[in-house]
Design an enzyme around this catalytic site. Sequence first.
Site, short mmCIF file in Angstrom:
data_model
loop_
_atom_site.label_atom_id
_atom_site.label_comp_id
_atom_site.label_asym_id
_atom_site.label_seq_id
_atom_site.Cartn_x
_atom_site.Cartn_y
_atom_site.Cartn_z
N CYS A 114 14.22 10.37 -5.53
CA CYS A 114 15.19 10.60 -6.59
C CYS A 114 15.37 9.30 -7.37
O CYS A 114 15.66 8.25 -6.78
CB CYS A 114 16.53 11.04 -5.99
N HIS B 274 5.83 -0.48 -2.89
CA HIS B 274 5.31 0.28 -4.03
C HIS B 274 5.37 1.79 -3.79
O HIS B 274 4.75 2.57 -4.49
CB HIS B 274 3.87 -0.14 -4.36
N ASN C 209 -7.43 -12.83 6.09
CA ASN C 209 -8.12 -12.33 4.90
C ASN C 209 -9.61 -12.65 5.02
O ASN C 209 -10.00 -13.62 5.68
CB ASN C 209 -7.54 -12.99 3.64
N ASN D 176 0.83 -1.19 0.00
CA ASN D 176 0.00 0.00 0.00
C ASN D 176 0.87 1.25 0.00
O ASN D 176 1.93 1.28 0.62
CB ASN D 176 -0.92 -0.01 1.22
N SER E 162 -4.00 -11.26 -1.54
CA SER E 162 -3.96 -12.65 -2.00
C SER E 162 -2.53 -13.07 -2.33
O SER E 162 -2.27 -14.19 -2.71
CB SER E 162 -4.83 -12.81 -3.24
N ASP F 262 -0.46 4.27 0.93
CA ASP F 262 -1.31 5.29 1.55
C ASP F 262 -0.77 5.86 2.85
O ASP F 262 -1.42 6.68 3.48
CB ASP F 262 -2.72 4.72 1.77
N CYS G 5 17.04 16.48 -7.31
CA CYS G 5 17.49 15.98 -6.01
C CYS G 5 18.54 16.92 -5.44
O CYS G 5 19.54 17.21 -6.09
CB CYS G 5 18.08 14.58 -6.19
N GLY H 96 -4.69 -9.17 4.18
CA GLY H 96 -5.38 -8.29 3.25
C GLY H 96 -4.83 -8.31 1.84
O GLY H 96 -4.96 -7.33 1.10
ZN LIG Z 1 19.52 11.89 -5.75
#
Ligand SMILES: [Zn+2]
Length: 262
Positions: free
Chosen positions: A141, A133, A228, A116, A204, A118, A162, A202
């Site tokens: 960067c 992710h 789950n 997630n 699969s 979030d 950066c 949560g």
């Molecule tokens: Zn950098």
Amino acid sequence: MSYSASNQDDDIRRAAQTLLSARYVMALTGAGISVESGIPPFRGPGGLWTKYGEPPMNGYQIFLQNPKKAWEERLNPQGPSKIIWETVGSAEPNAGHHAFAELEKMGILQCLITQNVDNLHKRAGSQKLVEIHGNYTLIRCIECNSRYPGSEVPLHNLPPQCPKCNGMLKSDTVSFGEPIPPDALDACYSETQLCDCFIVAGTSATVYPAASFPLAVRQKGGTLIEINLYESEITPLCQFSLRGPSAEVMPKLIAAIKELRQ
Ligand SMILES: [Zn+2]
């Protein structure tokens, strides 16, 4: 197979015992735990992408071809990505997120991998966290993988650079076609080598590479605990399949651990 309440209490007690006797516990969480905080899934009926448009499968290549344009689209106040991230940003961590943070504070959970983006695990207090992710509040960067809070990056010149290496900055969330940031992937691999008990909650666990971590632990004889609502592809490999939302099952698991520790 349906579980009666007493069956599940028994399973939770035995899972708690397994967690207590494990050497190195890890967990993987996915969209299910976010949905419990009211964040719609990306796909399916009512999904964020269903409503606002699916991002292109070659999103990363499109970004690299014209990063200035990609940034402008992201920052457009009427654009879909602004709306999506505002929806995500209005969610609060739930009892499941808090329970994972508590399991870490209790000295049991050694590493939490989440699919997630979030930021809810971090807000709940998880520290040993790999956001495989990315995290929607961060900017990364693409050269040196340094991450910066979105609010601290000046955006008058796009794409931003950066401050450490002058590399190009991109949102930390991993786009389609973009490799998982190597530092996150390396952390997952090295942690997994130590792990002998893995909680999958949560998700699969069918999205690679995340799915490969619990599978690797199972292959070397470790224990998998699934939390789950539904059976999933990983269920047949799990010693414990605790059916229910993480926000209900995880606090029960914590309570069972505390009881056993007394
Ligand atoms: Zn950098």
